[in-house]
Write an enzyme that holds these catalytic residues in place. Structure first.
Site, PDB file in Angstrom:
ATOM      1  N   THR A 174      -3.753   2.367   5.514  1.00  0.00           N
ATOM      2  CA  THR A 174      -5.086   2.179   6.181  1.00  0.00           C
ATOM      3  C   THR A 174      -5.039   1.295   7.539  1.00  0.00           C
ATOM      4  OG1 THR A 174      -5.327   0.175   4.390  1.00  0.00           O
ATOM      5  CG2 THR A 174      -6.325   2.354   4.107  1.00  0.00           C
TER       6      THR A 174
ATOM      7  N   GLU B 129       0.968  -1.230   0.235  1.00  0.00           N
ATOM      8  CA  GLU B 129      -0.082  -0.058  -0.036  1.00  0.00           C
ATOM      9  C   GLU B 129       0.902   1.267  -0.098  1.00  0.00           C
ATOM     10  OE1 GLU B 129      -2.858  -0.181   3.173  1.00  0.00           O
ATOM     11  OE2 GLU B 129      -3.312   1.821   2.760  1.00  0.00           O
TER      12      GLU B 129
ATOM     13  N   SER C  39      -0.114  -6.765   8.096  1.00  0.00           N
ATOM     14  CA  SER C  39      -0.270  -5.717   8.767  1.00  0.00           C
ATOM     15  C   SER C  39      -1.183  -5.567   9.675  1.00  0.00           C
ATOM     16  CB  SER C  39      -0.047  -4.426   7.847  1.00  0.00           C
ATOM     17  OG  SER C  39      -0.242  -3.237   8.452  1.00  0.00           O
TER      18      SER C  39
ATOM     19  N   SER D 181      -8.361 -10.382   7.387  1.00  0.00           N
ATOM     20  CA  SER D 181      -8.467 -11.489   6.352  1.00  0.00           C
ATOM     21  C   SER D 181      -8.150 -12.853   6.790  1.00  0.00           C
ATOM     22  CB  SER D 181      -6.805 -11.211   5.383  1.00  0.00           C
ATOM     23  OG  SER D 181      -5.912 -11.072   6.239  1.00  0.00           O
TER      24      SER D 181
HETATM   25  S1  SF4 Z   1      -8.266  -3.614   6.043  1.00  0.00           S
HETATM   26 FE1  SF4 Z   1     -10.045  -4.195   4.542  1.00  0.00          FE
HETATM   27  S2  SF4 Z   1     -11.335  -2.416   4.286  1.00  0.00           S
HETATM   28 FE2  SF4 Z   1      -9.291  -1.899   5.427  1.00  0.00          FE
HETATM   29  S3  SF4 Z   1      -7.905  -1.034   3.571  1.00  0.00           S
HETATM   30 FE3  SF4 Z   1      -7.340  -3.112   3.684  1.00  0.00          FE
HETATM   31  S4  SF4 Z   1      -8.835  -4.337   2.598  1.00  0.00           S
HETATM   32 FE4  SF4 Z   1      -9.580  -2.324   2.698  1.00  0.00          FE
END
Ligand code: SF4
Length: 282
Positions: free
Chosen positions: A163, A127, A220, A265
């Site tokens: 995120t 990311e 993460s 996940s």
């Molecule tokens: S944890 Fe899930 S909702 Fe949050 S950014 Fe990653 S994939 Fe998207």
């Protein structure tokens, strides 16, 4: 033994969507090679599930056969991967989480407005790589390293983040940036799926005497849950494990109340298996 499975649990919306995209790619291209660029999501059970359905994994676009199918992962990818995929005439399925995309859109808008962006994230996380490669206007504030403030010419840059960061550490990093850039603009982009899981660990019932975080060492999201559990409950037994086979049975014997937290996940079935196994331990 009392067992509390903390909410939320199961796949977040981004993970569910990524799995749907990969399965759709397979279904719509029955005669083609289908690969995911990197781990679709950071969980080995999900990767094995995809493998069983003939959906492979590559680390480099150059490894995808010409004209085959590539699925971009939930976390995002280096910008150049899209161009390389087009050069190889690959069929692209874009499974990037909408919240990760939202960050990329924000970064692009800041450039149009003439602002610099400081991106807080883990240097090697996909990311972060996606954000940094999206345009040259983005400067990395790397976790545990910081940023070279001499490179920030903008007095009011936008500060955004990966995120899946630790909600407590992010506050500290914001304070650090404020000392150098008092006019900086802060946009906390920790997603709800990450935040609510961490908050559940901060407000645990007092009689809990062990915490199990279920998730991959590569996730993460899972590593931040483990970090927060250790930090907020010093002295308590806290474990990060991927499945019931890794349960530290001897240590858990005699525990009265175990809380199970899980990454965004982690399949629900893995959590249920762990619960069943714990009930056998007693
Ligand atoms: S944890 Fe899930 S909702 Fe949050 S950014 Fe990653 S994939 Fe998207």
């Amino acid at each position: 033994m009392k067992i509390t499975i903390l909410e939320p649990k199961g796949y977040c919306a981004g993970v569910s969507q990524a799995i749907e995209h990969a399965l759709k790619a397979r279904q719509e291209n029955p005669d083609k090679v289908v690969n995911v660029l990197g781990m679709l999501v950071h969980n080995s059970y999900v990767i094995a599930f995809l493998k069983q359905r003939d959906i492979g994994m590559i680390d480099d676009i150059a490894d995808a056969p010409q004209g085959s199918v590539v699925v971009f992962t939930a976390h995002g990818h280096e910008k150049s991967a899209e161009e390389k995929a087009r050069e190889r005439k690959l069929i692209i399925y874009d499974a990037v989480c909408p919240l990760v995309k939202k960050n990329l859109t924000t970064i692009a808008k800041e450039k149009e407005r003439g602002h610099q962006v400081i991106y807080i994230g883990y240097r090697s996380h996909p990311e972060t790589i996606a954000a940094l490669s999206s345009n040259e206007n983005v400067h990395l504030y790397a976790i545990k390293e910081g940023v070279d403030f001499s490179r920030i010419e903008d007095v009011s840059p936008l500060i955004i983040n990966q995120t899946t960061l630790n909600i407590l550490s992010l506050k500290e990093m914001h304070e650090d940036i404020k000392k150098h850039l008092p006019l900086a603009r802060f946009q906390d982009e920790i997603c709800r799926a990450t935040r609510s899981r961490q908050e559940a660990l901060l407000t645990l019932s007092e009689d809990v005497d062990a915490i199990i975080v279920v998730g991959s060492q590569k996730s993460s999201n899972a590593k931040r849950l483990y970090e927060i559990a250790k930090e907020k409950h010093p002295g308590m037994d806290v474990f990060l494990l991927e499945d019931y086979k890794q349960l530290p049975v001897a240590t858990l014997k005699g525990k009265k109340h175990i809380a199970i937290s899980s990454s965004a996940s982690t399949p629900l079935s893995i959590i249920e298996e762990i619960k069943t196994e714990l009930l056998i331990i007693k």
